[in-house]
Design an enzyme around this catalytic site. Structure first.
Site, PDB file in Angstrom:
ATOM      1  N   ASP A   1       0.875  -1.165   0.000  1.00 40.81           N
ATOM      2  CA  ASP A   1       0.000   0.000   0.000  1.00 40.81           C
ATOM      3  C   ASP A   1       0.919   1.223   0.000  1.00 40.81           C
ATOM      4  OD1 ASP A   1       0.938   0.179   2.597  1.00 40.81           O
ATOM      5  OD2 ASP A   1      -1.034   0.167   3.555  1.00 40.81           O
TER       6      ASP A   1
ATOM      7  N   CYS B   1       3.328  -3.255   3.989  1.00 39.22           N
ATOM      8  CA  CYS B   1       2.462  -2.148   4.400  1.00 39.22           C
ATOM      9  C   CYS B   1       3.146  -1.474   5.577  1.00 39.22           C
ATOM     10  CB  CYS B   1       1.036  -2.620   4.708  1.00 39.22           C
ATOM     11  SG  CYS B   1       0.865  -3.760   6.089  1.00 39.22           S
TER      12      CYS B   1
ATOM     13  N   HIS C   1       6.976 -31.680   9.111  1.00 35.63           N
ATOM     14  CA  HIS C   1       6.419 -30.346   8.870  1.00 35.63           C
ATOM     15  C   HIS C   1       5.404 -30.366   7.731  1.00 35.63           C
ATOM     16  CE1 HIS C   1       9.231 -28.920  11.760  1.00 35.63           C
ATOM     17  NE2 HIS C   1      10.236 -29.437  11.081  1.00 35.63           N
TER      18      HIS C   1
HETATM   19  C1  RB5 Z   1      -1.825   2.437   6.667  1.00 37.55           C
HETATM   20  O1  RB5 Z   1      -1.857   3.595   7.420  1.00 37.55           O
HETATM   21  C2  RB5 Z   1      -1.612   1.239   7.586  1.00 37.55           C
HETATM   22  O2  RB5 Z   1      -2.728   1.029   8.375  1.00 37.55           O
HETATM   23  C3  RB5 Z   1      -1.288   0.013   6.766  1.00 37.55           C
HETATM   24  O3  RB5 Z   1      -0.181   0.261   5.966  1.00 37.55           O
HETATM   25  C4  RB5 Z   1      -0.920  -1.250   7.549  1.00 37.55           C
HETATM   26  O4  RB5 Z   1       0.041  -0.989   8.506  1.00 37.55           O
HETATM   27  C5  RB5 Z   1      -2.032  -2.037   8.047  1.00 37.55           C
HETATM   28  O5  RB5 Z   1      -1.852  -3.128   8.601  1.00 37.55           O
END
Ligand code: RB5
Length: 145
Positions: free
Chosen positions: A7, A64, A132
């Protein structure tokens, strides 16, 4: 082929990963996001995870802010075992014992140098199989619930 996804909060680390993969001559496909505009991480987790689940890509790396939202989202896709790692030991063990096929990283958690080392560990460590494999099979059974 490695599936990449991020993201906005993981965009810079994803770019560093691309540079690293280019340097190693490893192929990847970027499933977005492609800009720094605020966006919703499940959208990109889904796209990259589906590429891994379908066999279009062998492994995937998601980024993220924390790595958590990406891992939670990717693990909703059948066949995906995504581990959020912030150390190399865990990255090694999720390959050896859990046969993780996706890694998620938190750009706001780990520095670039450590993140690249974690990615390298994840990409170069093999699954041990044996007992495993039985446990990974049991994980797959949970997808039927
Ligand atoms: C974005 O602000 C943030 O919430 C996202 O990148 C992530 O960390 C969510 O798990």
């Amino acid at each position: 082929m490695i599936a990449l996804g991020s993201d906005h909060a993981g965009l810079e680390l994803k770019k560093a990963l691309m540079e690293y993969l280019d340097g190693k001559g490893l192929e990847y496909r970027d499933y977005g996001t492609f800009s720094a505009d605020s966006c919703d991480y499940p959208v990109y987790a889904k796209a990259a995870a589906q590429a891994v689940a379908s066999g279009e890509c062998d492994r995937g790396i998601l980024v993220c802010g924390t790595g958590a939202g990406m891992a939670i989202s990717a693990n909703k896709i059948r066949g995906i075992r995504c581990a959020c790692c912030s150390d190399c030991f865990t990255a090694e063990m999720v390959r050896r014992h859990n046969d993780a096929n996706m890694l998620s990283l938190g750009q706001r958690v780990v520095g670039v140098g450590l993140a690249l080392k974690i990615a390298e560990t994840f990409l170069t460590t093999e699954f041990e199989g044996g007992r495993h494999a039985r446990r990974v099979g049991l994980i797959s059974e949970l997808e039927q619930l």
